[in-house]
Design a protein around this motif. Structure first.
Motif, PDB file in Angstrom:
ATOM      1  N   GLU A 160      32.685  -4.921  -7.538  1.00 42.02           N
ATOM      2  CA  GLU A 160      33.098  -3.524  -7.505  1.00 42.02           C
ATOM      3  C   GLU A 160      31.863  -2.626  -7.525  1.00 42.02           C
ATOM      4  O   GLU A 160      30.874  -2.924  -8.195  1.00 42.02           O
ATOM      5  CB  GLU A 160      33.994  -3.190  -8.701  1.00 42.02           C
ATOM      6  CG  GLU A 160      35.349  -3.878  -8.688  1.00 42.02           C
ATOM      7  CD  GLU A 160      36.302  -3.286  -7.655  1.00 42.02           C
ATOM      8  OE1 GLU A 160      35.990  -2.180  -7.127  1.00 42.02           O
ATOM      9  OE2 GLU A 160      37.333  -3.917  -7.380  1.00 42.02           O
ATOM     10  N   SER A 161      31.946  -1.515  -6.825  1.00 45.81           N
ATOM     11  CA  SER A 161      30.795  -0.621  -6.708  1.00 45.81           C
ATOM     12  C   SER A 161      30.526   0.151  -7.990  1.00 45.81           C
ATOM     13  O   SER A 161      29.377   0.471  -8.302  1.00 45.81           O
ATOM     14  CB  SER A 161      31.020   0.370  -5.558  1.00 45.81           C
ATOM     15  OG  SER A 161      31.133  -0.307  -4.326  1.00 45.81           O
ATOM     16  N   TYR A 162      31.591   0.479  -8.722  1.00 49.89           N
ATOM     17  CA  TYR A 162      31.445   1.290  -9.926  1.00 49.89           C
ATOM     18  C   TYR A 162      31.861   0.487 -11.157  1.00 49.89           C
ATOM     19  O   TYR A 162      33.038   0.185 -11.353  1.00 49.89           O
ATOM     20  CB  TYR A 162      32.289   2.561  -9.813  1.00 49.89           C
ATOM     21  CG  TYR A 162      31.925   3.432  -8.620  1.00 49.89           C
ATOM     22  CD1 TYR A 162      30.592   3.743  -8.332  1.00 49.89           C
ATOM     23  CD2 TYR A 162      32.912   3.950  -7.779  1.00 49.89           C
ATOM     24  CE1 TYR A 162      30.264   4.536  -7.255  1.00 49.89           C
ATOM     25  CE2 TYR A 162      32.576   4.753  -6.698  1.00 49.89           C
ATOM     26  CZ  TYR A 162      31.252   5.045  -6.436  1.00 49.89           C
ATOM     27  OH  TYR A 162      30.919   5.842  -5.360  1.00 49.89           O
ATOM     28  N   MET A 163      30.871   0.159 -11.992  1.00 48.46           N
ATOM     29  CA  MET A 163      31.139  -0.686 -13.159  1.00 48.46           C
ATOM     30  C   MET A 163      30.042  -0.500 -14.203  1.00 48.46           C
ATOM     31  O   MET A 163      28.863  -0.431 -13.875  1.00 48.46           O
ATOM     32  CB  MET A 163      31.210  -2.162 -12.744  1.00 48.46           C
ATOM     33  CG  MET A 163      31.425  -3.127 -13.893  1.00 48.46           C
ATOM     34  SD  MET A 163      31.424  -4.861 -13.353  1.00 48.46           S
ATOM     35  CE  MET A 163      32.895  -4.900 -12.335  1.00 48.46           C
ATOM     36  N   ILE A 164      30.472  -0.388 -15.471  1.00 49.39           N
ATOM     37  CA  ILE A 164      29.524  -0.317 -16.595  1.00 49.39           C
ATOM     38  C   ILE A 164      30.067  -1.245 -17.679  1.00 49.39           C
ATOM     39  O   ILE A 164      31.120  -0.977 -18.262  1.00 49.39           O
ATOM     40  CB  ILE A 164      29.405   1.104 -17.161  1.00 49.39           C
ATOM     41  CG1 ILE A 164      29.056   2.114 -16.052  1.00 49.39           C
ATOM     42  CG2 ILE A 164      28.362   1.158 -18.267  1.00 49.39           C
ATOM     43  CD1 ILE A 164      29.286   3.547 -16.455  1.00 49.39           C
ATOM     44  N   ALA A 165      29.370  -2.331 -17.952  1.00 50.39           N
ATOM     45  CA  ALA A 165      29.919  -3.306 -18.898  1.00 50.39           C
ATOM     46  C   ALA A 165      28.811  -4.146 -19.514  1.00 50.39           C
ATOM     47  O   ALA A 165      27.758  -4.350 -18.901  1.00 50.39           O
ATOM     48  CB  ALA A 165      30.913  -4.223 -18.190  1.00 50.39           C
ATOM     49  N   PRO A 166      29.040  -4.623 -20.732  1.00 50.06           N
ATOM     50  CA  PRO A 166      28.118  -5.609 -21.295  1.00 50.06           C
ATOM     51  C   PRO A 166      28.340  -6.950 -20.618  1.00 50.06           C
ATOM     52  O   PRO A 166      29.420  -7.211 -20.070  1.00 50.06           O
ATOM     53  CB  PRO A 166      28.529  -5.663 -22.774  1.00 50.06           C
ATOM     54  CG  PRO A 166      29.977  -5.307 -22.766  1.00 50.06           C
ATOM     55  CD  PRO A 166      30.155  -4.321 -21.649  1.00 50.06           C
ATOM     56  N   SER A 167      27.337  -7.806 -20.647  1.00 51.42           N
ATOM     57  CA  SER A 167      27.516  -9.165 -20.149  1.00 51.42           C
ATOM     58  C   SER A 167      28.174  -9.981 -21.244  1.00 51.42           C
ATOM     59  O   SER A 167      27.518 -10.376 -22.217  1.00 51.42           O
ATOM     60  CB  SER A 167      26.170  -9.779 -19.753  1.00 51.42           C
ATOM     61  OG  SER A 167      26.339 -11.149 -19.458  1.00 51.42           O
ATOM     62  N   HIS A 168      29.471 -10.222 -21.113  1.00 54.42           N
ATOM     63  CA  HIS A 168      30.194 -10.992 -22.129  1.00 54.42           C
ATOM     64  C   HIS A 168      29.685 -12.437 -22.176  1.00 54.42           C
ATOM     65  O   HIS A 168      29.670 -13.060 -23.235  1.00 54.42           O
ATOM     66  CB  HIS A 168      31.692 -10.946 -21.847  1.00 54.42           C
ATOM     67  CG  HIS A 168      32.241  -9.553 -21.829  1.00 54.42           C
ATOM     68  ND1 HIS A 168      32.288  -8.768 -22.956  1.00 54.42           N
ATOM     69  CD2 HIS A 168      32.748  -8.799 -20.820  1.00 54.42           C
ATOM     70  CE1 HIS A 168      32.807  -7.594 -22.655  1.00 54.42           C
ATOM     71  NE2 HIS A 168      33.087  -7.589 -21.368  1.00 54.42           N
ATOM     72  N   SER A 169      29.251 -12.933 -21.024  1.00 54.89           N
ATOM     73  CA  SER A 169      28.681 -14.283 -21.000  1.00 54.89           C
ATOM     74  C   SER A 169      27.412 -14.340 -21.836  1.00 54.89           C
ATOM     75  O   SER A 169      27.171 -15.316 -22.566  1.00 54.89           O
ATOM     76  CB  SER A 169      28.369 -14.691 -19.558  1.00 54.89           C
ATOM     77  OG  SER A 169      29.552 -14.767 -18.785  1.00 54.89           O
ATOM     78  N   GLN A 170      26.585 -13.294 -21.737  1.00 57.90           N
ATOM     79  CA  GLN A 170      25.358 -13.281 -22.523  1.00 57.90           C
ATOM     80  C   GLN A 170      25.649 -13.277 -24.014  1.00 57.90           C
ATOM     81  O   GLN A 170      24.942 -13.908 -24.797  1.00 57.90           O
ATOM     82  CB  GLN A 170      24.511 -12.061 -22.151  1.00 57.90           C
ATOM     83  CG  GLN A 170      23.123 -12.104 -22.792  1.00 57.90           C
ATOM     84  CD  GLN A 170      22.587 -10.733 -23.156  1.00 57.90           C
ATOM     85  OE1 GLN A 170      23.324  -9.761 -23.242  1.00 57.90           O
ATOM     86  NE2 GLN A 170      21.288 -10.662 -23.383  1.00 57.90           N
ATOM     87  N   ILE A 171      26.703 -12.580 -24.428  1.00 53.93           N
ATOM     88  CA  ILE A 171      27.069 -12.508 -25.841  1.00 53.93           C
ATOM     89  C   ILE A 171      27.356 -13.908 -26.390  1.00 53.93           C
ATOM     90  O   ILE A 171      26.820 -14.320 -27.414  1.00 53.93           O
ATOM     91  CB  ILE A 171      28.275 -11.578 -26.045  1.00 53.93           C
ATOM     92  CG1 ILE A 171      27.875 -10.125 -25.755  1.00 53.93           C
ATOM     93  CG2 ILE A 171      28.838 -11.707 -27.466  1.00 53.93           C
ATOM     94  CD1 ILE A 171      29.033  -9.155 -25.709  1.00 53.93           C
ATOM     95  N   GLY A 172      28.225 -14.648 -25.690  1.00 47.33           N
ATOM     96  CA  GLY A 172      28.547 -16.006 -26.124  1.00 47.33           C
ATOM     97  C   GLY A 172      27.331 -16.902 -26.132  1.00 47.33           C
ATOM     98  O   GLY A 172      27.140 -17.726 -27.034  1.00 47.33           O
TER      99      GLY A 172
END
Length: 343
Positions: A160-172
């Motif tokens: 998607e062109s518009y997205m702001i999110a933490p990397s949930h994979s990085q958290i785990g």
């Protein structure tokens, strides 16, 4: 005559500041009678409306829709989502824009249902705090040309062109790496709603890192607590045999971690001496409990500020072709985890 502020105008009109914003933006969410009264007062007192909001196209409402996750059951039950919504809203109100919640059809009444809101163009843009939207909703968005963005709980793998999110994979991965490098060999994971993509990404990354270090996370060591403090407490008490000395527990959010901490304390299990515990989110309550909670800090300030910047770019007709941020998180070591305790 001295120009008044929006706060003063709201007091004169006997309405909230957000209602003033809606009235001056001709929002359909306010009655014509209230609009007329507020506009008359604004004219009488020479109120100067925010230039960014005034620059909106005349067919805009000045209202942005905020779509909560499908499992949202109220502001009291979802601290992070509620906090993000409130803080974005407060920033947008200062810019003469309003932010209102949008829910699935029939969940909290029909007025702000997603499809009706899009079809009737009640909003200038939509912010989705959920992994993704179904194809019907996305089709409606494209047909009506209403801009939309995914934030926080979204699927970081979406194209998607518009997205702001933490990397949930990085958290785990961060939590798994911390436990393994500390020498732990026994693990418990307390997870959120099983079908949520952020839950899946956190779990898969956590299990993958354990596997890379020669460990396996058994299915019997995965507890389901739906991101809920009370459920986490209950789950830990019902499976207290899993929390033997030398166990490391990853709770996928801080609320569940605090629930686990309460249960362990009730059973006389010492944290971190007997059991190490790490949560995720870095909510303020993590420092209210003793011992203070070790957690993965998500940069919510950046998520909020970037979201507001996106809305203001939309309002000024200056949206870039892409606006995509996948943010790194940071492990905050406090009292519930000692890097050398498992050795």
């Amino acid at each position: 005559m001295k120009t008044i502020t929006s706060v003063e105008l709201a007091k004169l009109a006997g309405v909230s500041q957000s209602t003033v914003s809606r009235c001056l933006n001709d929002s359909p969410l306010v009655s014509e009678k209230t609009k007329a009264r507020v506009k008359k007062l604004a004219e009488e007192y020479s109120f100067q409306f925010n230039t960014n909001a005034r620059g909106l196209k005349t067919n805009r409402t000045g209202v942005i829709g905020y779509v909560f996750s499908e499992d949202f059951t109220g502001f009291a039950n979802h601290y992070i989502q509620s906090d993000i919504y409130y803080r974005i809203r407060m920033q947008l109100v200062k810019e003469g824009l309003d932010l209102v919640p949008v829910f699935d059809e029939g969940k909290y009444g029909e007025f702000f249902s997603i499809e009706k809101s899009i079809s009737n163009r009640r909003f200038d843009a939509l912010i989705f705090n959920r992994p993704q939207v179904d194809e019907r909703v996305k089709s409606l968005l494209h047909e009506t040309k209403i801009p939309f963005i995914y934030i926080y709980d979204t699927n970081e793998s979406l194209d998607e062109s518009y997205m702001i999110a933490p990397s949930h994979s990085q958290i785990g991965g961060l939590v798994g790496k911390a436990f393994c490098e500390a020498g732990y060999t026994r693990f418990v994971e307390i997870i959120g709603p099983q079908d949520r993509i952020d839950v899946i990404h956190k779990h898969e990354a956590f299990a993958r890192v354990l596997h890379q270090h020669g460990h396996k996370l058994s299915d019997t060591h995965i507890l389901h607590a739906d991101y809920n403090l009370k459920q986490a407490t209950q789950q830990v008490l019902e499976h207290i045999e899993l929390f033997q000395p030398g166990t490391a527990c990853f709770a996928q959010n801080d609320m569940m971690a605090l629930g686990a901490l309460e249960a362990l304390r009730e059973q006389g299990i010492q944290v971190p001496d007997d059991v190490a515990l790490i949560g995720s989110d870095n909510i303020p309550m993590g420092n209210w409990f003793t011992p203070h909670l070790t957690t993965v800090a998500v940069d919510y300030d950046k998520i909020i500020n970037l979201t507001v910047e996106w809305v203001m770019a939309m309002a000024s007709n200056k949206l870039p072709d892409t606006y995509r941020y996948i943010l790194d998180s940071k492990l905050i070591i406090r009292d519930t985890f000692c890097p050398s305790a498992g050795e």
